[in-house]
Design a protein around this motif. Structure first.
Motif, PDB file in Angstrom:
ATOM      1  N   PRO A 113       0.820  -1.215   0.000  1.00 51.21           N
ATOM      2  CA  PRO A 113       0.000   0.000   0.000  1.00 51.21           C
ATOM      3  C   PRO A 113       0.852   1.264   0.000  1.00 51.21           C
ATOM      4  N   VAL A 114       0.450   2.218  -0.826  1.00 50.36           N
ATOM      5  CA  VAL A 114       1.112   3.523  -0.901  1.00 50.36           C
ATOM      6  C   VAL A 114       0.385   4.456   0.054  1.00 50.36           C
ATOM      7  N   LEU A 115       1.044   4.890   1.112  1.00 52.99           N
ATOM      8  CA  LEU A 115       0.402   5.677   2.158  1.00 52.99           C
ATOM      9  C   LEU A 115       0.865   7.127   2.133  1.00 52.99           C
ATOM     10  N   ALA A 161      -9.692  -7.666  11.359  1.00 59.48           N
ATOM     11  CA  ALA A 161      -9.550  -6.224  11.125  1.00 59.48           C
ATOM     12  C   ALA A 161     -10.880  -5.484  11.129  1.00 59.48           C
ATOM     13  N   LEU A 162     -11.902  -6.056  10.522  1.00 57.27           N
ATOM     14  CA  LEU A 162     -13.186  -5.347  10.435  1.00 57.27           C
ATOM     15  C   LEU A 162     -13.848  -5.176  11.797  1.00 57.27           C
ATOM     16  N   ASP A 163     -13.430  -5.968  12.781  1.00 55.60           N
ATOM     17  CA  ASP A 163     -13.982  -5.835  14.136  1.00 55.60           C
ATOM     18  C   ASP A 163     -13.576  -4.513  14.782  1.00 55.60           C
ATOM     19  N   THR A 239      -6.938  -5.858   4.634  1.00 57.30           N
ATOM     20  CA  THR A 239      -5.494  -5.802   4.366  1.00 57.30           C
ATOM     21  C   THR A 239      -4.931  -4.450   4.774  1.00 57.30           C
ATOM     22  N   LEU A 240      -5.640  -3.378   4.448  1.00 57.22           N
ATOM     23  CA  LEU A 240      -5.151  -2.038   4.793  1.00 57.22           C
ATOM     24  C   LEU A 240      -5.072  -1.840   6.299  1.00 57.22           C
ATOM     25  N   ILE A 241      -6.113  -2.265   7.014  1.00 58.61           N
ATOM     26  CA  ILE A 241      -6.104  -2.085   8.470  1.00 58.61           C
ATOM     27  C   ILE A 241      -4.957  -2.886   9.094  1.00 58.61           C
ATOM     28  N   ALA A 242      -4.769  -4.109   8.636  1.00 55.43           N
ATOM     29  CA  ALA A 242      -3.680  -4.939   9.167  1.00 55.43           C
ATOM     30  C   ALA A 242      -2.324  -4.300   8.862  1.00 55.43           C
ATOM     31  N   PHE A 243      -2.155  -3.838   7.626  1.00 55.05           N
ATOM     32  CA  PHE A 243      -0.871  -3.249   7.216  1.00 55.05           C
ATOM     33  C   PHE A 243      -0.572  -1.969   7.994  1.00 55.05           C
ATOM     34  N   ASP A 254     -10.078   7.722  14.015  1.00 52.28           N
ATOM     35  CA  ASP A 254      -9.116   7.845  12.920  1.00 52.28           C
ATOM     36  C   ASP A 254      -9.785   7.485  11.597  1.00 52.28           C
ATOM     37  N   LEU A 255      -9.345   8.146  10.537  1.00 53.47           N
ATOM     38  CA  LEU A 255      -9.885   7.928   9.201  1.00 53.47           C
ATOM     39  C   LEU A 255      -8.859   7.249   8.304  1.00 53.47           C
ATOM     40  N   ILE A 256      -9.331   6.296   7.516  1.00 58.11           N
ATOM     41  CA  ILE A 256      -8.524   5.715   6.447  1.00 58.11           C
ATOM     42  C   ILE A 256      -9.261   5.948   5.142  1.00 58.11           C
ATOM     43  N   LEU A 257      -8.656   6.709   4.221  1.00 55.73           N
ATOM     44  CA  LEU A 257      -9.206   6.915   2.890  1.00 55.73           C
ATOM     45  C   LEU A 257      -8.584   5.871   1.974  1.00 55.73           C
ATOM     46  N   THR A 258      -9.412   5.062   1.338  1.00 63.03           N
ATOM     47  CA  THR A 258      -8.928   3.813   0.741  1.00 63.03           C
ATOM     48  C   THR A 258      -8.521   3.920  -0.726  1.00 63.03           C
TER      49      THR A 258
END
Length: 295
Positions: A113-115, A161-163, A239-243, A254-258
């Protein structure tokens, strides 16, 4: 449940938390009167900065919302929407994360992932005006599915992760392409003041259980610009949450824009970038519509 922040129109008060049910908004402070358990009632706050730190009160608020009389509801035309999270401790964004967008931009498919990040100064709500053209004449639109963290997570496994999510919202990752491209780091083109609408609501995970195949679209002045599905994500949400949580502890709010799908203005030939007065509408299935104009 559908959570939002709002204040009454023409009010200078701070934004407060409410719930959207049908067409009415129910203030958290009013819903407290329907909660019998005093210990739980003490946890409930309408302050967005604190609400997402006290989500153990959410089941009681859900029950209260079911009991609440329509007479305490507020009509949407009476309020101004705020960003669904007003001051998150972190805004983590993911670049080039849709397969169709990678192809249109001519990039290689990323192996990781490119963060990049944003700051809370960038956030605005549904129907608020996106900052004007003073800093950039190459503003671009990017509809994105955004995740809102619901409890502290670090080194989380994909299977769990979704939990850790509270729910999902819509973001428009307005990008100043000239500022973004003038250095190898993207930050300066990604977090200008009042440049990132988020909203109109957070849809909690009990209502939106599967984010993997949601239709996602954007329009400029009624013209369809982006149309895709979240099944085009290269790195999915677990995958993103785990990474990310392996690198950074994520906290409530917190926000994650996917990432954004194909159809951005910068990739068109010739480019179709935003102009002052343009209206940008972002839609995601199961969440709703986020609408903003460019100053």
């Amino acid at each position: 449940m559908r959570i939002l922040t709002y204040r009454l129109k023409d009010s200078k008060e701070a934004y407060q938390v409410g719930f959207l049910k049908d067409t009415l908004i129910y203030p958290v402070d009013t819903l407290k009167t329907y909660i019998a358990d005093e210990a739980v009632k003490q946890l409930v706050t309408s302050d967005p900065a604190l609400f997402y730190l006290q989500l153990q009160s959410l089941p009681a608020l859900k029950a209260a919302l079911e009991k609440a009389s329509q007479s305490i509801g507020i009509k949407q035309e009476s309020i101004e929407f705020g960003p669904v999270v007003t001051r998150p401790s972190k805004i983590i964004c993911v670049g080039v994360n849709y397969l169709d967008h990678v192809k249109e931009m001519g990039h290689d498919v990323p192996k990781l992932p490119v963060l990049f990040s944003k700051f809370s100064n960038a956030l605005i709500g549904h129907e608020a005006n996106i900052m004007g053209m003073a800093k950039s004449d190459q503003l671009d639109y990017e509809v994105e599915l955004a995740c809102v963290i619901g409890k502290t997570c670090t080194e989380v496994d994909e299977s769990e992760a979704l939990d850790y999510l509270l729910g999902y919202t819509i973001a428009n990752d307005i990008s100043a392409r000239d500022l973004q491209k003038r250095t190898p780091q993207w930050l300066q083109g990604k977090t200008l003041d009042k440049s990132t609408p988020v909203g109109p609501v957070i849809v909690t995970t009990d209502e939106l259980k599967d984010p993997s195949k949601l239709a996602i679209r954007s329009y400029v002045n009624g013209d369809v610009r982006q149309t895709s599905s979240t099944d085009q994500l290269i790195f999915n949400i677990p995958t993103l949450i785990a990474f990310i949580s392996d690198l950074i502890t994520l906290e409530p709010g917190d926000l994650i824009l996917t990432g954004t799908p194909h159809g951005v203005g910068f990739a068109e030939k010739p480019p179709r970038l935003l102009q002052s007065g343009d209206e940008v509408v972002c839609e995601i299935e199961g969440i709703g519509t986020l609408k903003n104009k460019v100053d």
